[in-house]
Design an enzyme around this catalytic site. Structure first.
Site, PDB file in Angstrom:
ATOM      1  N   SER A   1      53.100 -43.464  74.444  1.00 23.74           N
ATOM      2  CA  SER A   1      54.553 -43.330  74.607  1.00 23.74           C
ATOM      3  C   SER A   1      54.981 -43.094  76.054  1.00 23.74           C
ATOM      4  O   SER A   1      56.157 -43.243  76.375  1.00 23.74           O
ATOM      5  CB  SER A   1      55.077 -42.193  73.721  1.00 23.74           C
ATOM      6  OG  SER A   1      54.588 -40.947  74.166  1.00 23.74           O
TER       7      SER A   1
ATOM      8  N   LYS B   1      56.985 -35.836  76.569  1.00 16.33           N
ATOM      9  CA  LYS B   1      58.061 -36.799  76.806  1.00 16.33           C
ATOM     10  C   LYS B   1      58.885 -36.377  78.019  1.00 16.33           C
ATOM     11  O   LYS B   1      58.727 -35.286  78.538  1.00 16.33           O
ATOM     12  CB  LYS B   1      59.005 -36.857  75.586  1.00 16.33           C
ATOM     13  CG  LYS B   1      58.405 -37.333  74.270  1.00 16.33           C
ATOM     14  CD  LYS B   1      58.162 -38.831  74.261  1.00 16.33           C
ATOM     15  CE  LYS B   1      57.660 -39.336  72.932  1.00 16.33           C
ATOM     16  NZ  LYS B   1      56.304 -38.874  72.593  1.00 16.33           N
TER      17      LYS B   1
END
Lengths: 207, 207
Positions: A130, A166
């Site tokens: 990701s 993230k």
DNA sequence: AAGAACGCTGGACGAGCGAACAGTTAATAT
DNA sequence: ATATTAACTGTTCGCTCGTCCAGCGTTCTT
């Protein structure tokens, strides 16, 4: 203070190796009598003699008149070492994390990773792709510091009871997480976002 | 052996901080009289008393009847630390490199970077985007071990008197270097390829 | 060949050092 | 209120420990 390598005799190397080994195993330097016993000398002054020679060659330092006071110069010059617990699975805040046994420990000098000794830090393994858009790969080790995130920091945060790495963004007063890979959607927390730490350093084994 | 954090009194924390500081600055632990002098105690037994309490709480260990023999348990548990010289510019083989003053030093535990204490290793900064195809970025720190490369290893090698980081390939008995970015051509050395080291670990600061 | 370095033996000294013991006062826990 | 812990003072002891000094034989360097 940089010192190019010097020549040691075989015996001197044995002595030096013993000093290192003893320090590693016992946490302290040996006394001259410890050295005597280890090498089977009849006299402890053989040990003294070797220490004097090693000091002369600059590979050790000694504090005069003090017991067990042999020092490796590189130990003095080294930046302070920080032990970072590496967790495999985190489903909690930092306080609970500390009570959990880590999977392992990384030890690095504080300057390299940008974390002071007094700061709270931990490490975890990156899972998935990701964050590949900023060259963070599956399997990388992420070292994080426990502190308040600023917008655009990369953070470890709790989403649905799971830790994820993230980018932290704030829009319209609302904090959320964005992947650096278009294949992954933004993550909006149901409640207030619980940030566990801010990414400081990444480590990757290449072999 | 993992130990969750314990509660220390303010004074005990001061004592512990002094032990750390003294060890960092002098390379050895203080004696009870050193501690007495530092804190202005009238009696060296105040120091003894504090050491006993710290030992009881498990934050230090002591060797009985030995001078300066206070040990931090984490020092005993830590993997062996390796000091890796970081060079800014290398135009030589490893032997000459050792005679050169490095730009700095990284210190890490041997297990994290996959380099034994006895091995020869060095670090350098990645320059450019030639290896971006395998997520190696400009500015990353590459830690390399001096050893024979195998095909497909990523190596630091000398090309035209300059060090470059590339993938090492062998075709038709001929060794050459390939970038992991199609914008960069293969590098064929005029003479025998001089490999300086094989990439073991990559470190990147993210802040 | 001479001198220096290396690698020890051997003995004795005194300072450094941890430890034991007895105690007091203040703060914290039950 | 009582008990325990914390944080010291004070004294003394004996062991640990580095140091000094004298020396010998071997190997290496000039």
């Amino acid at each position: 203070m940089f010192a190019p390598p010097v020549k040691l005799t075989d015996r001197q190397q044995e002595l030096l190796a013993y000093l290192r080994q003893h320090q590693r195993e016992q946490g302290v330097m040996p006394s001259t009598r410890d050295i005597q016993r280890h090498f089977g000398f009849s006299s402890q002054t053989a040990a003294m003699s070797h220490l004097r020679a090693l000091e002369k060659k600059g590979v050790i330092q000694r504090h005069p008149h003090k017991a067990r006071a042999v020092v490796f110069p590189e130990d003095l010059q080294r930046e302070e070492i920080v032990d970072i617990p590496l967790y495999g699975h985190i489903a909690a805040g930092y306080a609970e994390m500390q009570q959990q046994e880590p999977d392992g420990t990384l030890s690095l000098d504080a300057a390299t990773i940008g974390v002071n000794r007094g700061s709270k830090a931990f490490a975890l393994r990156v899972r998935g792709e990701s964050m590949i858009g900023v060259n963070i790969c599956d399997g990388d080790i992420a070292i994080l510091e426990v502190k308040e995130p600023r917008p655009r920091d990369i953070v470890a945060a709790l989403i649905d009871g799971e830790t994820t790495l993230k980018r932290y963004l704030v829009e319209n007063g609302r904090a959320f997480l964005r992947a650096e890979n278009p294949a992954f959607p933004d993550l909006m927390p149901d409640e207030e976002l619980q940030v566990q730490g801010v990414l400081k350093t990444l480590i990757r084994r290449m072999d």
